[in-house]
Motif scaffolding. Structure first.
Motif, PDB file in Angstrom:
ATOM      1  N   PRO A 103     -34.203  35.142 -88.121  1.00 55.35           N
ATOM      2  CA  PRO A 103     -33.176  35.722 -89.000  1.00 55.35           C
ATOM      3  C   PRO A 103     -33.049  37.239 -88.851  1.00 55.35           C
ATOM      4  O   PRO A 103     -31.950  37.770 -88.906  1.00 55.35           O
ATOM      5  N   ALA A 104     -34.171  37.932 -88.640  1.00 53.60           N
ATOM      6  CA  ALA A 104     -34.117  39.389 -88.512  1.00 53.60           C
ATOM      7  C   ALA A 104     -33.341  39.794 -87.260  1.00 53.60           C
ATOM      8  O   ALA A 104     -32.497  40.696 -87.294  1.00 53.60           O
ATOM      9  N   ALA A 105     -33.615  39.125 -86.129  1.00 55.81           N
ATOM     10  CA  ALA A 105     -32.895  39.425 -84.891  1.00 55.81           C
ATOM     11  C   ALA A 105     -31.419  39.088 -85.042  1.00 55.81           C
ATOM     12  O   ALA A 105     -30.550  39.814 -84.544  1.00 55.81           O
ATOM     13  N   GLY A 106     -31.127  37.987 -85.738  1.00 58.33           N
ATOM     14  CA  GLY A 106     -29.733  37.621 -85.983  1.00 58.33           C
ATOM     15  C   GLY A 106     -29.008  38.670 -86.797  1.00 58.33           C
ATOM     16  O   GLY A 106     -27.841  38.979 -86.527  1.00 58.33           O
ATOM     17  N   LEU A 107     -29.688  39.244 -87.789  1.00 52.82           N
ATOM     18  CA  LEU A 107     -29.081  40.284 -88.615  1.00 52.82           C
ATOM     19  C   LEU A 107     -28.755  41.527 -87.785  1.00 52.82           C
ATOM     20  O   LEU A 107     -27.717  42.156 -87.961  1.00 52.82           O
ATOM     21  N   VAL A 108     -29.668  41.881 -86.855  1.00 53.51           N
ATOM     22  CA  VAL A 108     -29.433  43.045 -86.009  1.00 53.51           C
ATOM     23  C   VAL A 108     -28.219  42.823 -85.115  1.00 53.51           C
ATOM     24  O   VAL A 108     -27.356  43.690 -84.974  1.00 53.51           O
ATOM     25  N   MET A 109     -28.125  41.632 -84.513  1.00 53.14           N
ATOM     26  CA  MET A 109     -26.995  41.336 -83.650  1.00 53.14           C
ATOM     27  C   MET A 109     -25.689  41.317 -84.424  1.00 53.14           C
ATOM     28  O   MET A 109     -24.668  41.827 -83.970  1.00 53.14           O
ATOM     29  N   GLU A 110     -25.712  40.756 -85.619  1.00 53.14           N
ATOM     30  CA  GLU A 110     -24.505  40.727 -86.449  1.00 53.14           C
ATOM     31  C   GLU A 110     -24.096  42.139 -86.846  1.00 53.14           C
ATOM     32  O   GLU A 110     -22.908  42.463 -86.901  1.00 53.14           O
ATOM     33  N   ASP A 111     -25.080  42.983 -87.091  1.00 53.24           N
ATOM     34  CA  ASP A 111     -24.802  44.366 -87.460  1.00 53.24           C
ATOM     35  C   ASP A 111     -24.105  45.105 -86.321  1.00 53.24           C
ATOM     36  O   ASP A 111     -23.208  45.930 -86.545  1.00 53.24           O
ATOM     37  N   LEU A 112     -24.492  44.801 -85.085  1.00 50.49           N
ATOM     38  CA  LEU A 112     -23.890  45.464 -83.932  1.00 50.49           C
ATOM     39  C   LEU A 112     -22.414  45.117 -83.770  1.00 50.49           C
ATOM     40  O   LEU A 112     -21.638  45.921 -83.251  1.00 50.49           O
ATOM     41  N   ILE A 113     -22.034  43.906 -84.201  1.00 57.71           N
ATOM     42  CA  ILE A 113     -20.641  43.508 -84.015  1.00 57.71           C
ATOM     43  C   ILE A 113     -19.824  43.623 -85.299  1.00 57.71           C
ATOM     44  O   ILE A 113     -18.615  43.437 -85.272  1.00 57.71           O
ATOM     45  N   ARG A 114     -20.484  43.947 -86.422  1.00 59.88           N
ATOM     46  CA  ARG A 114     -19.754  44.096 -87.675  1.00 59.88           C
ATOM     47  C   ARG A 114     -19.149  45.487 -87.745  1.00 59.88           C
ATOM     48  O   ARG A 114     -19.780  46.480 -87.384  1.00 59.88           O
TER      49      ARG A 114
END
Length: 220
Positions: free
Chosen positions: A138-149
């Motif tokens: 989940p933490a890695a997913g949050l970072v990736m989502e942050d990059l594209i948000r």
């Protein structure tokens, strides 16, 4: 109009693409939207963009958007077969433009590249990979989502190497460098070929989105 960006499709993907390039420095008057929906065209013009109503698979519609003079073309249609036809027609009209397209299915990406797209983004595949990453970490997913948000957090920036960075390794720069663009090659930061940075290089970096001084306008 000349050296502008043509965006085919003013749906969710098209609007997000426009917001991303405008956030990086592109002015609204440098964007032309093409969409077959009168409602979408009304929304685009209300947002401050030039717009053309019509089917972008037709050369006459693309010409009305001055595709032959455009610097970039973003294809964000609802159907993959439409994207292929748009790419083919746009490339015939403009051999030098950078064409980037989105497709739903991975199997259609090679055909789109053959039709003239320089880069192809697979929306279904990207979403699936993000889902898988998020469930495993989940933490890695949050970072990736942050990059594209859009709007907060981290941003990916393509910028030229500064004179102060010439001779340094990618790890020695103040920004977090993830790739180096040298000529027509995109090299990872730890590639032996980029032991030191050159003045003609470009770097792909991750920076805080709240740091406007680190931004650069979109480059070809």
């Amino acid at each position: 109009m000349r050296d502008h960006t043509v965006v085919v499709g003013f749906g969710t993907k098209g609007r997000a693409a426009i917001h991303a390039v405008c956030a990086s420095g592109l002015k609204k008057e440098q964007v032309v939207v093409i969409d077959p929906s009168a409602k979408a065209i009304d929304a685009a013009t209300a947002a401050g963009y030039a717009a053309v109503l019509g089917d972008a698979t037709r050369s006459d519609v693309l010409k009305r958007a001055e595709v032959q003079r455009a610097l970039r073309v973003i294809i964000a249609t609802q159907r993959d077969d439409t994207a292929v036809l748009v790419a083919l027609t746009a490339r015939q009209l403009n051999q030098g433009a950078t064409i980037v397209a989105a497709v739903r299915e991975e199997e259609n990406a090679p055909l789109l590249r053959q039709s003239g797209a320089d880069e192809v983004i697979t929306s279904a595949g990207a979403a699936g990979r993000l889902l898988g990453l998020s469930v495993l970490s989940p933490a890695a997913g949050l970072v990736m989502e942050d990059l594209i948000r859009e709007g907060s957090g981290l941003d990916v920036v393509d910028r030229p190497v500064t004179r102060a960075e010439v001779g340094l390794s990618p790890r020695e720069t103040e920004d977090l460098v993830i790739s180096v663009v040298r000529g027509h090659r995109v090299l990872h930061y730890d590639d032996p070929a980029v032991h030191t940075l050159e003045l003609t290089d470009r770097v792909i970096t991750i920076v805080p989105r709240a740091a406007p001084d680190n931004r650069r306008g979109p480059q070809r």
